[in-house]
Design a protein around this motif. Structure first.
Motif, mmCIF file in Angstrom:
data_model
loop_
_atom_site.group_PDB
_atom_site.id
_atom_site.type_symbol
_atom_site.label_atom_id
_atom_site.label_comp_id
_atom_site.label_asym_id
_atom_site.label_seq_id
_atom_site.Cartn_x
_atom_site.Cartn_y
_atom_site.Cartn_z
ATOM 1 N N UNK A 112 0.818 -1.172 0.149
ATOM 2 C CA UNK A 112 -0.164 -0.202 0.082
ATOM 3 C C UNK A 112 1.036 1.255 0.186
ATOM 4 N N UNK A 113 0.400 2.094 -0.789
ATOM 5 C CA UNK A 113 1.293 3.380 -1.028
ATOM 6 C C UNK A 113 0.640 4.017 0.305
ATOM 7 N N UNK A 114 1.269 4.294 1.480
ATOM 8 C CA UNK A 114 0.645 4.820 2.894
ATOM 9 C C UNK A 114 0.724 6.158 2.893
ATOM 10 N N UNK A 115 1.655 6.883 2.261
ATOM 11 C CA UNK A 115 2.090 8.242 2.374
ATOM 12 C C UNK A 115 1.096 9.347 1.422
ATOM 13 N N UNK A 116 1.722 10.293 1.208
ATOM 14 C CA UNK A 116 0.695 11.180 0.547
ATOM 15 C C UNK A 116 1.241 11.183 -1.054
ATOM 16 N N UNK A 117 2.164 10.212 -1.444
ATOM 17 C CA UNK A 117 2.621 10.433 -2.663
ATOM 18 C C UNK A 117 2.324 8.821 -3.471
ATOM 19 N N UNK A 118 1.965 9.002 -4.631
ATOM 20 C CA UNK A 118 2.034 7.621 -5.404
ATOM 21 C C UNK A 118 3.473 7.002 -5.524
ATOM 22 N N UNK A 119 3.488 5.826 -5.507
ATOM 23 C CA UNK A 119 4.760 4.913 -5.616
ATOM 24 C C UNK A 119 4.566 4.230 -6.854
ATOM 25 N N UNK A 120 6.024 3.794 -7.292
ATOM 26 C CA UNK A 120 6.231 2.801 -8.209
ATOM 27 C C UNK A 120 7.239 1.895 -7.509
ATOM 28 N N UNK A 121 6.902 0.449 -7.414
ATOM 29 C CA UNK A 121 7.754 -0.336 -6.684
ATOM 30 C C UNK A 121 7.879 -1.821 -7.433
ATOM 31 N N UNK A 122 8.879 -2.242 -6.971
ATOM 32 C CA UNK A 122 9.007 -3.776 -7.370
ATOM 33 C C UNK A 122 8.954 -4.837 -6.228
ATOM 34 N N UNK A 123 7.808 -4.914 -5.543
ATOM 35 C CA UNK A 123 7.656 -5.682 -4.412
ATOM 36 C C UNK A 123 8.354 -7.226 -4.703
ATOM 37 N N UNK A 124 8.451 -8.055 -5.682
ATOM 38 C CA UNK A 124 8.859 -9.098 -5.645
ATOM 39 C C UNK A 124 10.429 -9.099 -5.471
ATOM 40 N N UNK A 125 10.942 -8.012 -6.011
ATOM 41 C CA UNK A 125 12.559 -8.071 -6.135
ATOM 42 C C UNK A 125 12.973 -7.279 -4.789
#
Length: 196
Positions: A112-125
């Motif tokens: 979850x993007x829990x802050x005030x900004x959108x995020x791009x992430x690679x959760x698997x890596x």
């Protein structure tokens, strides 16, 4: 002449002593020369919201299902949850089977993007599983019958979340005791740890 000089010195010494006593009991700060800056305060620095900033260590290990909020590089917040595990996962097709001598171990992640900004992430890596010998094991790109896989890369609006399975190849006899996730492909300072 000698008596006047002695008397003047005695009066001067008395005035100096009185001035010294007055300064030591005064609550006023000493005057600064023009253009000088006051010495830095020893109090902790405050954050923008007024809260005291204290150095934080890594979050304590938590059980499966408990969310952990981590700080990404750049200051955006991300809340990760290892929602459940599957000790022996089954691939959706024969080519998705575990390598010889290994089994498929799967973790369902919620990000979850829990802050005030959108995020791009690679959760698997940024995630790994660790056994009771301290060995960690790699992520496999596999679809399993338990449900949809977590994409290798996700873009999430502030407050939004994604859920999916991530699969790891572990030795057939390995006992997995910890699951970890670090933002930024594992390079961020924060790391969440879940115990199985």
């Amino acid at each position: 002449m000698k008596h006047r000089t002695t008397a003047a010195l005695a009066v001067g010494a008395t005035l100096l002593a009185l001035a010294s006593c007055n300064d030591s009991n005064s609550s006023k700060p000493a005057a600064q020369p023009p253009g000088a800056t006051a010495p830095a305060a020893s109090a902790p620095q405050a954050t923008k919201g007024g809260a005291t900033a204290t150095p934080a260590g890594p979050p304590a290990p938590v059980p499966i299902g408990q969310p952990v909020t981590l700080l990404r590089d750049g200051g955006s917040g991300i809340t990760m949850t290892a929602t459940q595990t599957l000790d022996v996962a089954t691939g959706t097709e024969p080519s998705g089977a575990a390598p010889a001598g290994s089994r498929l171990y799967a973790v369902q992640w919620r990000i979850q993007a829990s802050g005030t900004q959108a995020i791009s992430s690679s959760p698997a890596m940024g995630s790994t599983v660790i056994d009771d010998q301290g060995q960690q094991y790699p992520v496999l790109t596999r679809d399993i019958t338990a449900g949809p896989a977590m994409p290798l890369s996700v873009s999430i609006a502030a407050g939004d979340s994604r859920t999916g399975w991530v699969v790891y190849a572990v030795p057939a006899a390995a006992k997995i005791t910890k699951i970890q996730y670090s933002p930024g492909l594992g390079l961020a300072a924060d790391t969440g740890t879940w115990t199985t």
